[in-house]
Motif scaffolding. Structure first.
Motif, PDB file in Angstrom:
ATOM      1  N   LYS A 203     -15.301  63.777 -47.154  1.00 64.13           N
ATOM      2  CA  LYS A 203     -15.490  62.320 -47.092  1.00 64.13           C
ATOM      3  C   LYS A 203     -16.341  61.968 -45.870  1.00 64.13           C
ATOM      4  CE  LYS A 203     -12.356  59.642 -49.092  1.00 64.13           C
ATOM      5  NZ  LYS A 203     -10.928  59.335 -49.212  1.00 64.13           N
ATOM      6  N   LYS A 204     -16.065  62.647 -44.761  1.00 69.93           N
ATOM      7  CA  LYS A 204     -16.835  62.383 -43.535  1.00 69.93           C
ATOM      8  C   LYS A 204     -18.292  62.837 -43.695  1.00 69.93           C
ATOM      9  CE  LYS A 204     -12.999  62.367 -40.264  1.00 69.93           C
ATOM     10  NZ  LYS A 204     -13.089  60.988 -39.797  1.00 69.93           N
ATOM     11  N   ILE A 205     -18.508  63.909 -44.462  1.00 68.52           N
ATOM     12  CA  ILE A 205     -19.895  64.339 -44.733  1.00 68.52           C
ATOM     13  C   ILE A 205     -20.611  63.212 -45.494  1.00 68.52           C
ATOM     14  CG2 ILE A 205     -21.390  65.972 -45.972  1.00 68.52           C
ATOM     15  CD1 ILE A 205     -19.212  68.100 -45.615  1.00 68.52           C
ATOM     16  N   GLU A 206     -19.923  62.717 -46.534  1.00 71.10           N
ATOM     17  CA  GLU A 206     -20.510  61.644 -47.359  1.00 71.10           C
ATOM     18  C   GLU A 206     -20.853  60.420 -46.523  1.00 71.10           C
ATOM     19  OE1 GLU A 206     -18.124  60.366 -50.717  1.00 71.10           O
ATOM     20  OE2 GLU A 206     -17.939  62.479 -51.302  1.00 71.10           O
ATOM     21  N   ASN A 207     -19.977  60.108 -45.549  1.00 70.48           N
ATOM     22  CA  ASN A 207     -20.186  58.924 -44.710  1.00 70.48           C
ATOM     23  C   ASN A 207     -21.121  59.187 -43.533  1.00 70.48           C
ATOM     24  OD1 ASN A 207     -18.448  57.542 -46.344  1.00 70.48           O
ATOM     25  ND2 ASN A 207     -16.658  57.875 -45.030  1.00 70.48           N
ATOM     26  N   ASN A 208     -21.775  60.364 -43.532  1.00 68.27           N
ATOM     27  CA  ASN A 208     -22.719  60.711 -42.450  1.00 68.27           C
ATOM     28  C   ASN A 208     -22.085  60.668 -41.069  1.00 68.27           C
ATOM     29  OD1 ASN A 208     -25.166  61.404 -43.588  1.00 68.27           O
ATOM     30  ND2 ASN A 208     -25.602  59.242 -44.075  1.00 68.27           N
TER      31      ASN A 208
END
Ligand code: 5GP
Length: 191
Positions: free
Chosen positions: A63-68
């Motif tokens: 999720k943190k990857i997706e949110n940059n």
């Protein structure tokens, strides 16, 4: 932005002593700090969430990857590891020398996206010493040690991509060399 703020990538094979070297550097200087990474690896005995790492589940990390939310992230030994962006950038802005103690792929990403970052490769004296240190640490299974040594061989091959190579044979000498590098880089920034 303070001229003294900078990111310092400290990369080394697992067991090369980068955490010990950093601890020794930070003991005597108030201008350095360390970025606390996030990982999906299981905590080892004695490790605390929010101190050694932010321990996340695979889906929390993704999720943190997706949110940059990461400056960089990489997969190492089947686990994710990543550098949270917001805290690091804020610390550098405030004039801190922020150490990113990360493996090679993440280091390469930072070098590319932040060419002003200083990169240091901490080299173990030899593979035998590295193996002994990993075994003495007593934190990894035999299988994990073999896998870490394999990765180490690859990491050592790319040492020349870093701005500086420091050999960690004697702790005090390695610490002195890194402090000298920091002085040089601070002089350059303030010239
Ligand atoms: P360990 O499992 O031994 O704590 O760490 C394994 C490797 O992951 C080490 O080389 C460590 O420096 C690296 N590592 C720790 N945090 C990060 C990070 O945020 N990003 C990347 N790319 N590597 C990291």
């Amino acid at each position: 932005m303070s001229k003294n703020g900078m990111m310092v990538i400290l990369s080394a094979p697992s067991g090369a002593g980068k955490d010990t070297v950093f601890k020794e550097i930070s003991r005597t200087r108030s201008d350095v700090c360390e970025s606390i990474s996030a990982t999906t690896r299981e905590p080892r005995a004695g490790e605390t969430d929010g101190v050694n790492y932010y321990f996340l589940t695979q889906s929390e990390f993704e999720k943190k990857i997706e949110n940059n939310e990461f400056l960089e992230y990489a997969s190492y030994n089947n686990c994710y590891y990543g550098t949270p962006a917001s805290t690091v950038l804020k610390l550098v802005e405030e004039g801190k020398i922020c150490f990113l103690i990360i493996e090679r792929k993440g280091a390469q990403k930072i070098m590319k996206s932040y060419p002003e970052a200083v990169s240091i490769f901490l080299m173990p004296p030899d593979m035998e010493t590295l193996e002994k240190r990993l075994k003495k640490r007593n934190t990894d299974s035999e299988e994990a040690i073999i896998s870490r040594l394999k990765i180490a061989e690859e990491e050592i091959k790319s040492a020349s991509e870093f701005d500086y190579i420091v050999i960690n044979n004697e702790l005090e000498k390695a610490v002195d060399e890194i402090n000298e590098i920091l002085s040089t880089e601070l002089r350059k920034r303030n010239a």
